[in-house]
Design a protein around this motif. Structure first.
Motif, PDB file in Angstrom:
ATOM      1  N   THR A   5       0.850  -1.194   0.000  1.00 35.64           N
ATOM      2  CA  THR A   5       0.000   0.000   0.000  1.00 35.64           C
ATOM      3  C   THR A   5       0.883   1.240   0.000  1.00 35.64           C
ATOM      4  OG1 THR A   5      -0.115  -0.028   2.422  1.00 35.64           O
ATOM      5  CG2 THR A   5      -1.920  -1.115   1.243  1.00 35.64           C
ATOM      6  N   ALA A   6       0.248   2.375  -0.249  1.00 31.88           N
ATOM      7  CA  ALA A   6       0.966   3.647  -0.183  1.00 31.88           C
ATOM      8  C   ALA A   6       1.366   3.925   1.265  1.00 31.88           C
ATOM      9  CB  ALA A   6       0.094   4.770  -0.722  1.00 31.88           C
ATOM     10  N   ALA A   7       2.581   4.395   1.445  1.00 31.49           N
ATOM     11  CA  ALA A   7       3.041   4.761   2.790  1.00 31.49           C
ATOM     12  C   ALA A   7       2.413   6.088   3.197  1.00 31.49           C
ATOM     13  CB  ALA A   7       4.562   4.874   2.804  1.00 31.49           C
ATOM     14  N   VAL A   8       2.199   6.232   4.489  1.00 32.17           N
ATOM     15  CA  VAL A   8       1.690   7.484   5.059  1.00 32.17           C
ATOM     16  C   VAL A   8       2.684   7.971   6.096  1.00 32.17           C
ATOM     17  CG1 VAL A   8      -0.743   6.922   4.607  1.00 32.17           C
ATOM     18  CG2 VAL A   8       0.301   6.264   6.787  1.00 32.17           C
ATOM     19  N   SER A   9       2.530   9.198   6.505  1.00 37.71           N
ATOM     20  CA  SER A   9       3.481   9.825   7.429  1.00 37.71           C
ATOM     21  C   SER A   9       3.742   8.980   8.678  1.00 37.71           C
ATOM     22  CB  SER A   9       2.973  11.211   7.822  1.00 37.71           C
ATOM     23  OG  SER A   9       3.924  11.871   8.606  1.00 37.71           O
ATOM     24  N   ALA A  10       2.703   8.329   9.180  1.00 32.37           N
ATOM     25  CA  ALA A  10       2.864   7.509  10.384  1.00 32.37           C
ATOM     26  C   ALA A  10       3.786   6.317  10.162  1.00 32.37           C
ATOM     27  CB  ALA A  10       1.495   7.028  10.878  1.00 32.37           C
ATOM     28  N   ASP A  11       4.046   5.946   8.910  1.00 36.37           N
ATOM     29  CA  ASP A  11       4.928   4.818   8.585  1.00 36.37           C
ATOM     30  C   ASP A  11       6.405   5.210   8.558  1.00 36.37           C
ATOM     31  OD1 ASP A  11       2.749   3.012   8.102  1.00 36.37           O
ATOM     32  OD2 ASP A  11       2.517   3.914   6.098  1.00 36.37           O
ATOM     33  N   ALA A  12       6.699   6.489   8.551  1.00 37.88           N
ATOM     34  CA  ALA A  12       8.068   6.961   8.324  1.00 37.88           C
ATOM     35  C   ALA A  12       9.076   6.360   9.292  1.00 37.88           C
ATOM     36  CB  ALA A  12       8.123   8.480   8.372  1.00 37.88           C
ATOM     37  N   HIS A  13       8.740   6.290  10.564  1.00 39.45           N
ATOM     38  CA  HIS A  13       9.685   5.775  11.563  1.00 39.45           C
ATOM     39  C   HIS A  13      10.056   4.326  11.270  1.00 39.45           C
ATOM     40  CE1 HIS A  13      11.817   5.688  15.343  1.00 39.45           C
ATOM     41  NE2 HIS A  13      11.207   4.560  15.641  1.00 39.45           N
ATOM     42  N   ASP A  43      18.734   6.476   6.449  1.00 37.36           N
ATOM     43  CA  ASP A  43      18.616   6.328   7.897  1.00 37.36           C
ATOM     44  C   ASP A  43      18.162   7.620   8.583  1.00 37.36           C
ATOM     45  OD1 ASP A  43      20.922   7.721   7.377  1.00 37.36           O
ATOM     46  OD2 ASP A  43      22.208   6.507   8.677  1.00 37.36           O
ATOM     47  N   CYS A  44      17.540   8.518   7.832  1.00 34.27           N
ATOM     48  CA  CYS A  44      17.102   9.812   8.351  1.00 34.27           C
ATOM     49  C   CYS A  44      15.576   9.889   8.347  1.00 34.27           C
ATOM     50  CB  CYS A  44      17.703  10.937   7.502  1.00 34.27           C
ATOM     51  SG  CYS A  44      17.101  12.574   7.946  1.00 34.27           S
ATOM     52  N   LEU A  45      14.984   9.973   9.513  1.00 31.46           N
ATOM     53  CA  LEU A  45      13.531   9.992   9.649  1.00 31.46           C
ATOM     54  C   LEU A  45      12.903  11.136   8.853  1.00 31.46           C
ATOM     55  CD1 LEU A  45      10.933   8.931  10.905  1.00 31.46           C
ATOM     56  CD2 LEU A  45      11.453  10.316  12.940  1.00 31.46           C
ATOM     57  N   GLU A  46      13.486  12.321   8.917  1.00 26.23           N
ATOM     58  CA  GLU A  46      12.920  13.466   8.201  1.00 26.23           C
ATOM     59  C   GLU A  46      12.958  13.261   6.686  1.00 26.23           C
ATOM     60  OE1 GLU A  46      11.009  15.800   9.431  1.00 26.23           O
ATOM     61  OE2 GLU A  46      11.326  14.699  11.302  1.00 26.23           O
ATOM     62  N   ARG A  47      13.984  12.590   6.187  1.00 28.41           N
ATOM     63  CA  ARG A  47      14.045  12.303   4.744  1.00 28.41           C
ATOM     64  C   ARG A  47      12.912  11.373   4.338  1.00 28.41           C
ATOM     65  NH1 ARG A  47      18.791  12.334   1.764  1.00 28.41           N
ATOM     66  NH2 ARG A  47      19.529  14.429   1.465  1.00 28.41           N
ATOM     67  N   HIS A  48      12.647  10.346   5.155  1.00 28.27           N
ATOM     68  CA  HIS A  48      11.544   9.436   4.836  1.00 28.27           C
ATOM     69  C   HIS A  48      10.211  10.181   4.847  1.00 28.27           C
ATOM     70  CE1 HIS A  48      13.475   5.458   4.549  1.00 28.27           C
ATOM     71  NE2 HIS A  48      14.407   6.038   5.297  1.00 28.27           N
ATOM     72  N   ARG A  49      10.018  11.057   5.804  1.00 31.67           N
ATOM     73  CA  ARG A  49       8.783  11.853   5.829  1.00 31.67           C
ATOM     74  C   ARG A  49       8.657  12.712   4.578  1.00 31.67           C
ATOM     75  NH1 ARG A  49       9.329  13.334  12.139  1.00 31.67           N
ATOM     76  NH2 ARG A  49       8.164  11.546  12.932  1.00 31.67           N
ATOM     77  N   ALA A  50       9.755  13.325   4.176  1.00 30.40           N
ATOM     78  CA  ALA A  50       9.740  14.163   2.962  1.00 30.40           C
ATOM     79  C   ALA A  50       9.453  13.320   1.726  1.00 30.40           C
ATOM     80  CB  ALA A  50      11.072  14.907   2.819  1.00 30.40           C
ATOM     81  N   ILE A  52       7.749  10.577   1.549  1.00 32.58           N
ATOM     82  CA  ILE A  52       6.330  10.198   1.573  1.00 32.58           C
ATOM     83  C   ILE A  52       5.478  11.346   1.035  1.00 32.58           C
ATOM     84  CG2 ILE A  52       4.365   9.722   3.107  1.00 32.58           C
ATOM     85  CD1 ILE A  52       6.393   8.047   4.822  1.00 32.58           C
ATOM     86  N   ARG A  53       5.813  12.584   1.409  1.00 33.37           N
ATOM     87  CA  ARG A  53       5.067  13.751   0.928  1.00 33.37           C
ATOM     88  C   ARG A  53       5.327  14.038  -0.556  1.00 33.37           C
ATOM     89  NH1 ARG A  53       7.068  15.937   5.725  1.00 33.37           N
ATOM     90  NH2 ARG A  53       8.629  17.084   4.521  1.00 33.37           N
ATOM     91  N   ASP A  56       5.844   8.923  -4.766  1.00 27.69           N
ATOM     92  CA  ASP A  56       4.995   7.757  -4.543  1.00 27.69           C
ATOM     93  C   ASP A  56       5.806   6.730  -3.739  1.00 27.69           C
ATOM     94  OD1 ASP A  56       3.344   9.174  -6.231  1.00 27.69           O
ATOM     95  OD2 ASP A  56       3.578   7.816  -7.936  1.00 27.69           O
ATOM     96  N   TYR A  57       5.563   6.689  -2.458  1.00 24.67           N
ATOM     97  CA  TYR A  57       6.316   5.823  -1.543  1.00 24.67           C
ATOM     98  C   TYR A  57       5.393   4.671  -1.153  1.00 24.67           C
ATOM     99  CZ  TYR A  57       9.919   5.079   2.124  1.00 24.67           C
ATOM    100  OH  TYR A  57      10.936   4.582   2.917  1.00 24.67           O
ATOM    101  N   TYR A  58       5.873   3.452  -1.329  1.00 20.41           N
ATOM    102  CA  TYR A  58       5.079   2.265  -1.022  1.00 20.41           C
ATOM    103  C   TYR A  58       5.733   1.458   0.085  1.00 20.41           C
ATOM    104  CZ  TYR A  58       2.847   3.439  -5.385  1.00 20.41           C
ATOM    105  OH  TYR A  58       2.175   4.105  -6.376  1.00 20.41           O
TER     106      TYR A  58
END
Length: 169
Positions: A5-13, A43-50, A52-53, A56-58
């Motif tokens: 499924t598509a990743a959402v912000s809560a999945d970033a961690h 390995d950077c949480l903020e990069r994963h959040r970015a 996702i925004r 298309d991050y799955y």
């Protein structure tokens, strides 16, 4: 049960932790003198959040737990696959293939797919080649990294020159 499924912000961690573990495995394959660490931001949480925004991050989940992910960057006439990873504890079980097939099925088959992977990562090369990707460019080793990269491409299926995806027996 595996779900993509598509990743959402809560999945970033969780995605960040899984990516860090997955790319740590690559360290054992690097040539002597190569710079340690995975792709920038893995390995950077903020990069994963970015990511996702922005793209298309799955994520792929096994029994509702994130065990891998990948990013697709849509561009004019092509799709770039960026950073496909599977948790080190789940590697070798077909999860990466399931993720790749599911993600590619979400897009029209008239695009060229591209990706870049380190030249030393022979297992990764074989993985992508099983799905119809073919090497189209090899860079010289970057002195600041200690290794180079191979760019892969998968042409649309309707293209006569496009290789067919190999199926597992």
């Amino acid at each position: 049960m595996l779900t993509v499924t598509a990743a959402v912000s809560a999945d970033a961690h969780r995605l960040c932790r899984v990516a860090a573990a997955a790319f740590t495995v690559d360290e054992t394959f690097k040539p002597p003198g190569a710079v340690p660490g995975g792709p920038p931001g893995h390995d950077c949480l903020e990069r994963h959040r970015a990511w996702i925004r922005q793209w298309d991050y799955y994520k792929i989940c096994r029994d509702y737990r994130v065990v891998g992910g990948c990013i697709v960057i849509p561009q004019a006439g092509r799709l770039e696959l960026f950073g496909l990873f599977v948790d080190a504890a789940h590697m070798g079980r077909g999860i990466g293939g399931r993720l790749l097939r599911a993600v590619m099925a979400r897009y029209p088959d008239d695009h060229v797919w591209t990706l870049e992977t380190p030249d030393y990562s022979i297992g990764t090369h074989r993985f992508y080649e099983r799905f119809g990707f073919r090497p189209c460019r090899r860079s010289s080793p970057d002195p600041s990294l200690g290794f180079g990269f191979v760019t892969y491409q998968r042409k649309p299926a309707h293209n006569c020159d496009a290789p067919e995806e190999k199926k597992r027996p």
